[in-house]
Design an enzyme around this catalytic site. Structure first.
Site, PDB file in Angstrom:
ATOM      1  N   CYS A 110       4.348   4.756   7.784  1.00 15.32           N
ATOM      2  CA  CYS A 110       5.282   4.782   9.065  1.00 15.32           C
ATOM      3  C   CYS A 110       4.913   5.556  10.112  1.00 15.32           C
ATOM      4  O   CYS A 110       3.990   5.302  10.660  1.00 15.32           O
ATOM      5  CB  CYS A 110       6.825   4.773   8.375  1.00 15.32           C
ATOM      6  SG  CYS A 110       8.061   4.113   9.812  1.00 15.32           S
ATOM      7  N   HIS A 213       7.321   1.274   3.967  1.00 18.09           N
ATOM      8  CA  HIS A 213       7.665   2.295   3.058  1.00 18.09           C
ATOM      9  C   HIS A 213       7.205   2.244   1.830  1.00 18.09           C
ATOM     10  O   HIS A 213       8.280   1.779   0.907  1.00 18.09           O
ATOM     11  CB  HIS A 213       8.878   2.833   3.399  1.00 18.09           C
ATOM     12  CG  HIS A 213       8.989   3.624   4.593  1.00 18.09           C
ATOM     13  ND1 HIS A 213       9.004   5.258   4.531  1.00 18.09           N
ATOM     14  CD2 HIS A 213       9.573   3.371   5.812  1.00 18.09           C
ATOM     15  CE1 HIS A 213       9.319   5.352   5.824  1.00 18.09           C
ATOM     16  NE2 HIS A 213       9.652   4.455   6.594  1.00 18.09           N
ATOM     17  N   GLU A 215       6.649   3.946  -0.720  1.00 22.63           N
ATOM     18  CA  GLU A 215       7.260   4.908  -1.890  1.00 22.63           C
ATOM     19  C   GLU A 215       8.653   4.262  -2.029  1.00 22.63           C
ATOM     20  O   GLU A 215       8.976   4.536  -3.352  1.00 22.63           O
ATOM     21  CB  GLU A 215       7.424   6.210  -1.051  1.00 22.63           C
ATOM     22  CG  GLU A 215       8.706   6.394  -0.256  1.00 22.63           C
ATOM     23  CD  GLU A 215       8.161   5.933   1.115  1.00 22.63           C
ATOM     24  OE1 GLU A 215       7.330   5.276   1.510  1.00 22.63           O
ATOM     25  OE2 GLU A 215       9.215   6.156   2.212  1.00 22.63           O
TER      26      GLU A 215
END
Ligand SMILES: [Mn+2]
Length: 243
Positions: A110, A213, A215
């Site tokens: 990001c 994102h 993660e």
């Protein structure tokens, strides 16, 4: 020994400031087989600390966060610019260049993807809704962080396509800025349906920036978990993607 992955921890602006990074970055690195090490973005990091970070870590994650100060890519701020942090910018831009010099893999997420692009001479859209009229929604207020939101078209011969696998992919989205001019020596590796760049990668395959994102998606989506596996494998000094 597990490969050590340094993750930048930025300073919060509260009464009691703290160096923090998101839980999911740490867990995604650990799930991929890495040892996560938080690296506080302090003034010392730019001078004395950077060389030791490079000695300690096999690879790096630049996490999400506020906006990069537009002066770093030769622009004046638009009214929609939100929180900037010149110290954090300086630490992360310096780290990008140092990691490239030392051939250490780096994953920008990001804001991190934007930092990576700016570090090597690229520019950004400062505010998608204000500057990109035909843009789709890139901020999923309406959906949980771990939920897929818009589709991705991967560049067929890209490192990212080798990492995530062929075929259709989707991602989550929490950004109001995006890559505008891709940095020299980098290529766009993924686009959103509106044509915005969603990922950049270096020609040497050691630096990858994704605008979403992964993660948050890694626990349930193997194609996104694979991004962290790439980082940890590359940090271990393994040949990139022998598949
Ligand atoms: Mn997006």
């Amino acid at each position: 020994m597990k490969p050590v992955i340094g993750i930048i921890a930025a300073c919060t602006r509260e009464v009691h400031p703290a160096y923090t990074t998101g839980h999911d970055y740490v867990r995604a690195v650990e799930r991929a087989g890495g040892l996560a090490l938080l690296l506080p973005a302090t003034p010392d990091a730019v001078s004395a600390g950077m060389a030791q970070w490079l000695a300690l870590c096999g690879g790096f994650v630049l996490p999400g966060g506020g906006d990069v100060a537009p002066t770093y890519y030769g622009q004046s701020p638009v009214p929609q610019l939100t929180s900037t942090d010149r110290l954090r910018d300086n630490v992360e831009l310096t780290l990008c260049r140092a990691a490239a010099q030392h051939k250490k893999p780096l994953l920008g997420i990001c804001r991190g993807a934007q930092v990576l692009n700016v570090a090597f001479g690229g520019t950004l859209w400062q505010d998608i809704p204000a500057q990109c009229r035909a843009a789709i929604c890139h901020y999923q207020d309406s959906a949980a962080r771990g939920e897929l939101f818009h589709s991705l078209t991967l560049a067929p011969d890209s490192l990212l396509a080798r990492i995530m696998g062929p075929g259709q992919h989707e991602c989550n989205t929490f950004h109001h800025q995006a890559v505008r001019d891709v940095a020299p020596g980098f290529a766009a590796a993924a686009h959103a349906p509106d044509g915005l760049v969603e990922a950049v990668e270096s020609a040497d395959g050691l630096a990858l920036g994704v605008q979403w994102h992964p993660e948050n998606l890694a626990p349930e989506h193997p194609d996104h978990a694979a991004i962290f596996t790439w980082l940890v494998d590359a940090a271990a000094g393994g040949a990139l993607l022998k598949r």
